[in-house]
Each structure stands twice: as C-alpha cells, then as structure tokens.
Write an enzyme that holds these catalytic residues in place. Sequence first.
Site, PDB file in Angstrom:
ATOM      1  N   HIS A  20      43.928  48.533  41.446  1.00 16.28           N
ATOM      2  CA  HIS A  20      44.393  47.851  40.244  1.00 16.28           C
ATOM      3  C   HIS A  20      43.593  46.573  40.006  1.00 16.28           C
ATOM      4  CE1 HIS A  20      47.819  45.727  37.935  1.00 16.28           C
ATOM      5  NE2 HIS A  20      47.130  46.501  37.107  1.00 16.28           N
ATOM      6  N   HIS A 106      27.638  37.267  25.687  1.00 21.70           N
ATOM      7  CA  HIS A 106      26.799  38.184  26.456  1.00 21.70           C
ATOM      8  C   HIS A 106      26.350  37.541  27.773  1.00 21.70           C
ATOM      9  CE1 HIS A 106      24.323  41.637  27.241  1.00 21.70           C
ATOM     10  NE2 HIS A 106      23.218  40.923  27.263  1.00 21.70           N
TER      11      HIS A 106
END
Length: 139
Positions: A20, A106
């Site tokens: 998870h 980015h």
Amino acid sequence: MKKGVLLNADISAVVSRLGHTDQLTLCDAGLPIPAGVERIDVALMAGVPTFLQLFAAVTQEMQVESAILAEELVTQNPSLHHALLAQLTQLGQLQGNTVSVRYISHSDFKAQTGHSRAVIRSGECSPYANVILCAGVTF
C-alpha cells in the site's frame, strides 16, 4: 506458463511486491531514470509499445489508489492527458474506487521517481508521457 494478462516477468514480479502506497513509474522513452531505482525497459523502438499500452497492461494487475502527473502534460500533450484521465476513471470504476490524481512540476516529478520501486520505460516519444502510480489495497 502464466495464465494472466501480464506476461513480462520483471513487471509481474515488481507488481506482486508492491504494498500500500508504494510507487511505480511508467514513462516515455526520454525520462531520466535515477541511479539505484530498478529499470524495466520494454521499449522496442520509437512508439512501441505506446505509453497507454504499457499503462493498460500494468493496471490489469496493479491496484491503483492514486496517480501523479507532471503539470506540463496538461498543456504540452493534451490529447494524451485526456486519454490518460479517461483510463484512470475507467480503472477506478473497474476497481470500485476513485483514483485520485495529483499534479506536480516536471522537475519535481523527476525527483519523485527516485521513490519508485521501479521505473518502466515505454517506447513513447511524445512529451510528458509519464505517470507515477501509487498502489492501493484490494480489501
């Protein structure tokens, strides 16, 4: 022989080891991959496989809770952005959840890939065709 959809042994192994919130990056042919992060290169030549083909194959076996995208994808590659959002929505419906989406610059995206369990490189040659998938749980 494996009966499932995903036949690539390296990708299948990394997906099976995800817990998870673990992260898995799917990228285009040009994204730099940080040293020390497992690199799985499935690129054969420019455009093969496409980013969306890689996404479809990986998400057949990976439970996805959320996704991280570069902000630049929205303006620099809007057709891929829309297609990816549609696939994330469809994936959430198939999984019975909503896949949340978060946008970062980015440059922050490239830094974040250093936290991925692996980076899987496609043959995609369009700008900002990258996603960080955050693993969910099936229960």
